[in-house]
Design an enzyme around this catalytic site. Structure first.
Site, PDB file in Angstrom:
ATOM      1  N   LYS B 203      39.683  77.022  20.500  1.00 22.56           N
ATOM      2  CA  LYS B 203      40.405  75.781  20.269  1.00 22.56           C
ATOM      3  C   LYS B 203      41.197  75.474  21.536  1.00 22.56           C
ATOM      4  O   LYS B 203      42.257  76.058  21.776  1.00 22.56           O
ATOM      5  CB  LYS B 203      41.346  75.842  19.069  1.00 22.56           C
ATOM      6  N   THR B 258      56.041  81.453  23.538  1.00 25.97           N
ATOM      7  CA  THR B 258      56.526  82.560  22.712  1.00 25.97           C
ATOM      8  C   THR B 258      56.777  82.091  21.288  1.00 25.97           C
ATOM      9  O   THR B 258      56.503  82.803  20.310  1.00 25.97           O
ATOM     10  CB  THR B 258      57.801  83.157  23.338  1.00 25.97           C
ATOM     11  N   GLU B 279      49.545  86.165  25.084  1.00 25.96           N
ATOM     12  CA  GLU B 279      50.056  86.013  26.452  1.00 25.96           C
ATOM     13  C   GLU B 279      51.052  84.872  26.370  1.00 25.96           C
ATOM     14  O   GLU B 279      50.648  83.710  26.208  1.00 25.96           O
ATOM     15  CB  GLU B 279      48.925  85.645  27.416  1.00 25.96           C
ATOM     16  N   CYS B 316      53.081  80.676  33.131  1.00 26.01           N
ATOM     17  CA  CYS B 316      53.816  81.667  32.347  1.00 26.01           C
ATOM     18  C   CYS B 316      54.513  82.702  33.212  1.00 26.01           C
ATOM     19  O   CYS B 316      55.588  83.178  32.881  1.00 26.01           O
ATOM     20  CB  CYS B 316      52.867  82.374  31.389  1.00 26.01           C
ATOM     21  N   GLU B 413      62.889  79.547  29.322  1.00 26.01           N
ATOM     22  CA  GLU B 413      61.740  79.142  30.125  1.00 26.01           C
ATOM     23  C   GLU B 413      61.702  77.621  30.184  1.00 26.01           C
ATOM     24  O   GLU B 413      61.613  76.961  29.163  1.00 26.01           O
ATOM     25  CB  GLU B 413      60.457  79.672  29.500  1.00 26.01           C
TER      26      GLU B 413
END
Lengths: 494, 514
Positions: B203, B258, B279, B316, B413
């Site tokens: 996906k 996350t 990840e 990331c 982040e």
């Protein structure tokens, strides 16, 4: 692409291949290579000797210098070169196969199979070049840090036999190149043509000069020079046990070059009561007569349980008689068996057959030569063979099946193991317990259960005892071509 | 000079010179349907969604939208293709490797078009996209070579038994792929999954579905058995959730935030305990020691600058917290300012452009909010900080100094081109500062001192530690997170392990085997 033999093939390359160039030998000498079907000379080939080996090794050593093109080529790129080489061999498969057919006499379709297997090995190792991992480990003592690196062992001397010429050349090159080594290849003097041809494909693929060198010549001259050379770091040899001893000795006499040997065999197969007898008889015989019996892993000693012995012998005799009708010209479609490689082998095999008769084994069928020309021998079956007979102990390297009777399985195992060889063994059985019991007890590098020639690039192959030292194939096959270095950082000021 | 050459994250083999490549803004968008069971089909509910070009803000394509019905069809196809007698299961492992090798070759032949498509859909500089594609090819070739090397063991055993282990494919893989490296990450899931013998339902992100659908077309051309590869573009809360919930998906591989990673873990627990690798995000530190002043100072600053701003900050493992030792701090900050102001931001088709747009208006606004919070909480805005007035979602390369550990911009982040610089004195101090985060994806150490390099590398809590470089990625280098940056490793042999299940076979025999 259609697989078609090239009937009147003319060998294009007959010289040494050093530093990516075809050159004459330093001595100017040549030697003939013979067609075993017609007994005629195919052509003259440049004969490499000590001086040529020196030049080839020097080229190979230079290509391995630190910071050289070959040493600094990324591992993935090395793998890509190997993949490209295999594609190139495949594109020229009809030509390469026809060369071996002419030089060795084996049926064209057999050579095609040989090449395809060689390419499977080449591709397997092409995919491994960037997967050679060292390790890290804990260290005793504080303030230390350690890891290992696998490095190519260096210059590899590869000596290949005449029974599967192109196939063994591809095997040796696969291992050496994947590990990042450079090679000097000395093909057998009986069948140099296909290996020599590889030179032009290697150059076309784009391997740096000196990485692969090919020196046709004789064992006592070129072969000995290679095994004694102080700048050769490793010898990989496939051939007779007799020469294997010499190579091991040469290592001791010179620089302790690492040695891996694939030698002879007197491979046993045990046919149990529970076996599918038709299948067992057919496979056991194919395994014996494969390549006209000229295979280190031919299953030449057939132990059959007394309850099925008579039946088995009869089936084997019938099969051998049928096999005889498929002997002939190796370029023809209907041929399954060709001639033996040369007069020396031809005489030796006929001599063994005579010995067998003299010592009292029963000659079920065959035993004679065929056709007015060529080194053809009839597929031969002996029954009622006793363990002490010469034909039971010596490697004949011809189409001679020896059938023995046994009553207890453990007896069969002991008799099968009672040999100085230990390359391959087989067992035919339908019982789980028997399969495990027998395969674990046999002293052989590979055990084939209900199969024959079960070798593939993934499964480690090599000999116990005098059948050799070391293993080829599989992910561990490269270990023999690598040296492991441990790096330790100490006294780290934390 | 493009980002593509700079960080080595994206390396080409020497035989592919840039000058022979042909990129085009006008590359045709041919594949907009779902790919299920080797067919391009419309969605069951006939739903569609739009994907925009972030450089222009305009509509790029309308794509079929997969919802749970389509995911179900795809999983069923993948499950059938995984049946123990199906061709994908019964062919030689080496043959599987040949399929993957051929696919890698085909991708390489079409790399310029794929890169162009990626540039349209994602906005990254087209040469950078081309680097992503090449890296995907290299990784695919790497995994292709592993198919026939997945060895188990014959282990010593007792009580008259023979004991062997087999590595078997785990089954149907659901892969949820993000929008920041769309093509590369779709391939990074596909390659090890297929190498292990699994089948896959991918996906792609709703923001960047096009390159994954092109990949589907290439798989179709190669001719994998039907059901082995399926691609179902759609939204996270529908198609993504359907994969997470599905009882016939054996493994879920996810790259993304996350926040969503935690939902996926929960989803695994609530459904069939599907194996999960994640990840996720990062707030990776780069640590620069004083000794860098003596040699390679400019090179180091450039590396650290690039590490923090790579891919418009949408990475990331971007090194977004920069720790500079006090001895070189002022000199470092001055140089960083210079680089940030020189950074070429603009049209991703221009080969001098290093930074393209952010992926969407939503992301852009989020970044602006973070910048505002930085100013509000008292950090010094050294340079940048404003949107760029033009079409698309562009923001200036932004650098904050005097950042304190408790500020939002230091802890969360941002996923934009925002670098936070902090000063430190001692090594022990900076190790603790670097580890003071819930993340743990990467870390960079810049020093020539052997002992410092080893000491810090061992102490930092990060899945990948770079010494005197950043994002030097290659197919064999394992990559993944400590702590909330994720679970599991990708690339290398570890990368395949995640797609394998170990089976032990114990056979009893009648008597002791010597």
């Amino acid at each position: 692409m259609a697989l078609e033999p090239i009937y009147h093939i003319k060998p294009e390359y007959t010289q040494l291949f050093i530093n990516n160039e075809y050159v004459n030998s330093q001595s100017g000498k040549t030697f003939p290579t013979i067609n075993p079907v017609t007994e005629e000379i195919i052509c003259q080939v440049q004969e490499g000797g000590k001086q040529d080996i020196d030049l080839a090794v020097a080229a190979a050593k230079l290509s391995m210098k630190r910071k050289s093109a070959w040493r600094t080529l990324p591992a993935a790129a090395r793998g890509k070169l190997m993949h490209n080489l295999s594609d190139l061999v495949e594109r020229n498969i009809n030509y390469v196969a026809s060369l071996d057919c002419l030089d060795n006499g084996k049926p064209f379709k057999e050579v095609i199979g040989d090449i395809q297997f060689g390419l499977a090995v080449l591709r397997f190792y092409a995919g491994m070049t960037d997967k050679i991992e060292g390790r890290t480990m804990a260290c005793n003592g504080t303030n230390k840090f350690s890891y290992t690196i696998y490095e190519p062992i260096g210059v590899v001397g590869a000596i290949t036999p005449w029974n599967y010429p192109i196939m063994f050349a591809l095997f040796k090159l696969s291992h050496a190149l994947a590990a990042g080594c450079s090679v000097v290849l000395k093909p057998a003097e009986q069948t140099p043509l296909s290996a020599i041809y590889l030179g032009t494909l290697i150059k076309e693929t784009g391997f740096p000069p000196g990485v692969v060198n090919i020196v046709p010549g004789y064992g006592p001259t070129a072969g000995a020079a290679l095994s004694h050379h102080m700048d050769v770091n490793k010898i990989t040899f496939t051939g007779s046990t007799e020469v294997g001893h010499l190579i091991q000795m040469a290592s001791g006499q010179t620089n302790l070059k690492r040695v891996n040997l694939e030698l002879g065999g007197k491979c046993p197969v045990i046919v149990c009561k529970s076996a599918d007898l038709d299948k067992a008889a057919a496979l056991a015989q194919e395994a014996c007569f494969v390549n006209m019996g000229q295979a280190c892993c031919a299953l030449t000693r057939t132990f059959v349980h007394e309850d099925v012995y008579e039946d088995f012998v009869k089936k084997s005799r019938d099969l051998a008689i049928k096999a005889k009708s498929t002997c002939g010209d190796p370029f023809e479609e209907k041929t399954h068996y060709g001639p033996q490689i040369d007069k020396v082998q031809f005489d030796k095999i006929l001599d063994y057959i005579q010995q067998g008769v003299k010592e009292g084994a029963k000659l079920e069928c065959g035993g004679k030569s065929m056709f007015p020309k060529g080194y053809f021998i009839e597929p031969t079956v002996f029954s009622n063979v006793q363990d002490h007979m010469k034909i039971a102990q010596d490697e004949i390297f011809g189409p001679v099946q020896t059938i023995f009777k046994f009553s207890e399985l453990d007896e069969a195992i002991d008799r099968a193991n009672n040999t100085e060889y230990g390359l391959v063994s087989g067992v035919f059985t339908n019982d789980v317990n028997e399969a495990i019991h027998v395969s674990h007890a046999l002293e052989a590098g590979q055990v084939w259960v209900n199969s024959y020639m079960a070798v593939d690039p993934l499964t480690p192959f090599g000999g116990y005892k005098k059948s050799g030292i070391g293993r080829e194939f599989g992910t561990d096959g490269l270990l023999g071509f690598l040296e492991e270095k441990t790096v330790i950082y100490g006294n780290i000021n934390m | 000079q493009s980002t593509w050459g700079q960080l080595g994250a994206i390396r080409l083999l020497e035989h592919l010179p840039l000058s022979t490549m042909v990129f085009s803004k006008d590359v045709e968008v041919k594949y907009t349907k779902l790919y299920i069971n080797n067919q391009f089909v419309d969605s069951v509910k006939s739903g569609t969604f739009e994907t925009l070009n972030p450089t222009t803000g305009k509509l790029l394509a309308t794509v079929q939208e997969a919802t749970s019905e389509d995911v179900d069809l795809a999983v069923r196809a993948a499950k059938a293709a995984f049946h123990r007698k199906a061709p994908w299961r019964t062919m030689d492992a080496s043959e599987r490797g040949r399929y993957l090798s051929k696919l890698a070759d085909l991708i390489e032949e079409n790399a310029d078009d794929i890169a162009s498509l990626e540039c349209l859909d994602n906005g990254k500089p087209v040469e950078s996209a081309r680097g992503d594609v090449q890296f995907a090819v290299n990784c695919m070739r790497f995994f292709a070579g592993y198919c026939d090397k997945l060895n188990g063991k014959n282990v010593p055993s007792e009580r008259n038994t023979v004991c062997i282990t087999r590595c078997e494919p785990v089954g149907v893989v659901g892969a949820i792929v993000p929008w920041n490296y769309p093509f590369h990450l779709a391939c990074l899931k596909l390659s090890p999954a297929l190498a292990a013998g699994c089948t896959i339902v991918i996906k792609p992100s709703e923001l960047t579905p096009l390159s994954a659908l092109y990949l589907a077309h290439l798989c179709h051309t190669i001719g994998f058995p039907p059901g082995v590869v399926n691609v179902v573009p759609g939204f996270g809360d529908k198609a993504g959730q359907a994969l997470v919930d599905h009882l016939d998906v054996n493994k879920l591989a996810f790259t993304g935030s996350t926040r969503v990673g935690r939902l996926i873990m929960k989803g695994s627990g609530e459904s069939n305990l599907k194996r999960v690798t994640l990840e996720l995000g990062g707030k990776s530190p780069c640590i620069v020691l004083n000794d860098v002043a003596d040699a390679d100072f400019d090179k180091t600053v450039a590396l650290v600058h690039e590490a923090s701003l790579i891919n418009s900050g949408q990475c990331c493992i971007a090194g977004t917290r920069t720790y500079v030792q006090s001895g070189i701090y002022d000199r470092f900050v001055a140089k960083v300012k210079e680089l940030a102001e020189k950074r070429v931001v603009g049209d991703p088709w221009d080969s001098t452009t290093v930074q393209g747009p952010q992926i969407s208006e939503f992301q852009l606004n989020k970044i602006m909010d973070y910048i505002k919070s930085g100013v509000d909480e008292g950090a010094t805005l050294l340079t940048g900080g404003k949107k760029i007035e033009r079409s698309g979602y562009f923001v200036e390369p932004t650098v904050f100094t005097d950042v304190k550990a408790n500020m939002k911009i230091a802890r969360e982040e941002i996923f934009g081109p925002v670098q936070c610089i902090m000063k430190f004195d001692t090594i022990d101090e900076v190790i603790d500062m670097a580890n003071d985060t819930t993340y743990g994806l990467g870390a960079g150490i810049f020093t020539h001192n052997l002992d410092h390099a080893i000491a810090i590398a061992q102490a930092v809590e990060a899945g990948t530690v770079y010494v005197n470089c950043y994002l030097e990625a290659s197919p064999n280098t394992p990559f993944g997170g400590y702590k909330m940056s994720g679970i599991g490793r990708e690339y290398g042999k570890y990368g395949i392990d995640a797609y394998l299940e170990k089976k032990t076979i114990v056979v009893k025999v009648a008597q002791t085997i010597s």
